[in-house]
Design a protein around this motif. Structure first.
Motif, PDB file in Angstrom:
ATOM      1  N   ALA A   1      13.137 -16.818  -4.896  1.00 17.05           N
ATOM      2  CA  ALA A   1      11.316 -17.189  -6.263  1.00 17.05           C
ATOM      3  C   ALA A   1      10.830 -17.025  -4.258  1.00 17.05           C
ATOM      4  O   ALA A   1       9.618 -15.960  -4.786  1.00 17.05           O
ATOM      5  N   VAL A   2      10.995 -17.633  -3.556  1.00 16.15           N
ATOM      6  CA  VAL A   2       9.422 -17.871  -2.666  1.00 16.15           C
ATOM      7  C   VAL A   2       9.493 -16.592  -1.404  1.00 16.15           C
ATOM      8  O   VAL A   2       8.820 -16.262  -1.351  1.00 16.15           O
ATOM      9  N   LEU A   3      10.765 -15.741  -1.955  1.00 17.54           N
ATOM     10  CA  LEU A   3      10.643 -14.534  -0.758  1.00 17.54           C
ATOM     11  C   LEU A   3      10.144 -13.485  -1.898  1.00 17.54           C
ATOM     12  O   LEU A   3       9.362 -12.837  -1.064  1.00 17.54           O
ATOM     13  N   TYR A   4       9.619 -13.693  -2.988  1.00 16.35           N
ATOM     14  CA  TYR A   4       8.817 -13.046  -4.209  1.00 16.35           C
ATOM     15  C   TYR A   4       7.205 -13.750  -3.636  1.00 16.35           C
ATOM     16  O   TYR A   4       6.619 -12.649  -3.590  1.00 16.35           O
ATOM     17  N   LEU A   5       7.471 -14.531  -3.729  1.00 14.71           N
ATOM     18  CA  LEU A   5       6.191 -15.484  -3.633  1.00 14.71           C
ATOM     19  C   LEU A   5       5.230 -15.187  -1.765  1.00 14.71           C
ATOM     20  O   LEU A   5       4.386 -14.185  -2.045  1.00 14.71           O
ATOM     21  N   ILE A   6       6.256 -14.879  -1.002  1.00 14.56           N
ATOM     22  CA  ILE A   6       5.572 -14.146   0.322  1.00 14.56           C
ATOM     23  C   ILE A   6       5.411 -13.158   0.263  1.00 14.56           C
ATOM     24  O   ILE A   6       4.373 -12.689   0.332  1.00 14.56           O
ATOM     25  N   ALA A   7       5.808 -11.853  -0.408  1.00 18.75           N
ATOM     26  CA  ALA A   7       5.757 -10.640  -0.947  1.00 18.75           C
ATOM     27  C   ALA A   7       4.857 -10.663  -1.555  1.00 18.75           C
ATOM     28  O   ALA A   7       3.914  -9.323  -1.431  1.00 18.75           O
ATOM     29  N   GLY A   8       4.413 -11.508  -2.392  1.00 18.28           N
ATOM     30  CA  GLY A   8       3.489 -11.336  -3.739  1.00 18.28           C
ATOM     31  C   GLY A   8       2.476 -11.869  -3.129  1.00 18.28           C
ATOM     32  O   GLY A   8       1.056 -11.026  -3.090  1.00 18.28           O
ATOM     33  N   VAL A   9       2.159 -12.799  -2.222  1.00 15.12           N
ATOM     34  CA  VAL A   9       0.921 -13.246  -1.991  1.00 15.12           C
ATOM     35  C   VAL A   9       0.799 -11.891  -0.461  1.00 15.12           C
ATOM     36  O   VAL A   9      -0.994 -11.346  -0.630  1.00 15.12           O
ATOM     37  N   GLY A  10       1.579 -11.907  -0.030  1.00 14.83           N
ATOM     38  CA  GLY A  10       1.570 -10.796   1.417  1.00 14.83           C
ATOM     39  C   GLY A  10       0.410  -9.541   0.810  1.00 14.83           C
ATOM     40  O   GLY A  10       0.058  -9.145   1.895  1.00 14.83           O
ATOM     41  N   LEU A  11       1.069  -8.913  -0.544  1.00 14.52           N
ATOM     42  CA  LEU A  11       0.346  -7.728  -0.716  1.00 14.52           C
ATOM     43  C   LEU A  11      -1.150  -8.219  -1.820  1.00 14.52           C
ATOM     44  O   LEU A  11      -1.883  -7.307  -1.077  1.00 14.52           O
ATOM     45  N   GLY A  12      -1.048  -9.245  -1.943  1.00 13.86           N
ATOM     46  CA  GLY A  12      -2.114 -10.057  -2.128  1.00 13.86           C
ATOM     47  C   GLY A  12      -3.543  -9.775  -1.237  1.00 13.86           C
ATOM     48  O   GLY A  12      -4.802  -9.327  -1.375  1.00 13.86           O
ATOM     49  N   LEU A  13      -2.460 -10.195   0.130  1.00 15.03           N
ATOM     50  CA  LEU A  13      -3.863 -10.539   1.237  1.00 15.03           C
ATOM     51  C   LEU A  13      -4.446  -9.087   1.638  1.00 15.03           C
ATOM     52  O   LEU A  13      -5.395  -8.978   1.517  1.00 15.03           O
ATOM     53  N   TYR A  14      -2.941  -8.288   1.515  1.00 17.49           N
ATOM     54  CA  TYR A  14      -3.303  -7.126   1.769  1.00 17.49           C
ATOM     55  C   TYR A  14      -4.394  -6.348   0.821  1.00 17.49           C
ATOM     56  O   TYR A  14      -5.448  -5.894   1.537  1.00 17.49           O
ATOM     57  N   MET A  15      -4.561  -6.246  -0.541  1.00 12.84           N
ATOM     58  CA  MET A  15      -5.228  -5.349  -1.255  1.00 12.84           C
ATOM     59  C   MET A  15      -6.977  -6.429  -0.841  1.00 12.84           C
ATOM     60  O   MET A  15      -7.620  -5.640  -0.508  1.00 12.84           O
ATOM     61  N   ALA A  16      -6.434  -7.361  -0.507  1.00 13.74           N
ATOM     62  CA  ALA A  16      -7.945  -8.176  -0.722  1.00 13.74           C
ATOM     63  C   ALA A  16      -8.792  -7.233   0.784  1.00 13.74           C
ATOM     64  O   ALA A  16      -9.846  -7.502   1.134  1.00 13.74           O
ATOM     65  N   ALA A  17      -8.016  -7.768   1.753  1.00 14.71           N
ATOM     66  CA  ALA A  17      -8.318  -7.460   3.008  1.00 14.71           C
ATOM     67  C   ALA A  17      -9.028  -5.858   2.838  1.00 14.71           C
ATOM     68  O   ALA A  17      -9.494  -5.931   4.279  1.00 14.71           O
ATOM     69  N   SER A  18      -7.936  -4.536   2.321  1.00 16.63           N
ATOM     70  CA  SER A  18      -8.229  -3.278   2.815  1.00 16.63           C
ATOM     71  C   SER A  18      -9.390  -3.379   1.393  1.00 16.63           C
ATOM     72  O   SER A  18      -9.357  -2.091   1.452  1.00 16.63           O
ATOM     73  N   ASN A  19      -9.587  -3.982   1.019  1.00 19.49           N
ATOM     74  CA  ASN A  19     -10.481  -3.600  -0.206  1.00 19.49           C
ATOM     75  C   ASN A  19      -9.327  -2.486  -1.257  1.00 19.49           C
ATOM     76  O   ASN A  19     -10.569  -1.824  -1.892  1.00 19.49           O
TER      77      ASN A  19
END
Ligand code: HEM
Ligand code: HEM
Length: 126
Positions: free
Chosen positions: A12-30
């Motif tokens: 679960a926490v590995l998916y949290l890291i992956a999900g939040v990582g992608l969220g941060l990438y999406m936010a940063a890259s627009n």
């Protein structure tokens, strides 16, 4: 024998890291085009796996059942493949849609198995 609760929580926490990582990438890259992947990494990954792990923690007798093993060994690989195919789909590989549909049905079936485990192990005490 694996400790099912521990492994659900660890994954679960590995998916949290992956999900939040992608969220941060999406936010940063627009570029929000992968948001369904982000949503389902977090919800079918982090949230669902954490709830499975917590349930098997609270009701350890449920974790010892064959159905619980079936739940783990069907859900975890199928959901992983589902996320890989979903990411490929939103990267333009639309031809994989039938495979995505098929593996999603398997994830759905594993969820039904979990529902049976919960019902079987939450009967009123005699
Ligand atoms: C630092 C952490 C996070 C960041 C930076 C982030 C970022 C984002 C971004 C940029 C979007 C796209 C929004 C849009 O285009 O409308 C989004 C959507 C979404 N996020 Fe996150 N997210 C984070 C954590 C989470 C977590 C932990 C969850 C769930 C437990 C979550 C669930 C969702 C869902 C369900 C959507 C889709 C919402 C919709 O249908 O419009 N996110 N997130
Ligand atoms: C096999 C299981 C699942 C399948 C096949 C599935 C499929 C889908 C589909 C096709 C969409 C629409 C995507 C779009 O319009 O771009 C969607 C959206 C959504 N789903 Fe699921 N879903 C599943 C499980 C779940 C679960 C368990 C949750 C919550 C715990 C969830 C939460 C959401 C949310 C919040 C959205 C709106 C954000 C988005 O569009 O990505 N889904 N889902």
């Amino acid at each position: 024998m694996i400790n099912m609760s521990n492994w659900f929580l660890r994954l679960a926490v590995l998916y949290l890291i992956a999900g939040v990582g992608l969220g941060l990438y999406m936010a940063a890259s627009n570029d929000h085009s992968m948001f369904p992947v982000h949503a389902h990494l977090n919800l079918l990954g982090w949230v669902s796996l954490a709830l499975f792990g917590l349930f098997y923690r609270v009701v350890p007798a449920a974790a010892a059942t064959t159905l619980a093993k079936l739940h783990f060994w069907v859900y975890v690989p199928a959901h992983f493949v589902q996320m890989v195919l979903l990411a490929m789909f939103f990267r333009g590989a639309t031809a994989i849609e039938p495979a995505l549909g098929a593996v999603s049905m398997i994830v759905g079936a594993a969820i039904v198995v979990f529902a049976v485990v919960v019902w079987n192990n939450t009967r009123a005490s005699p």
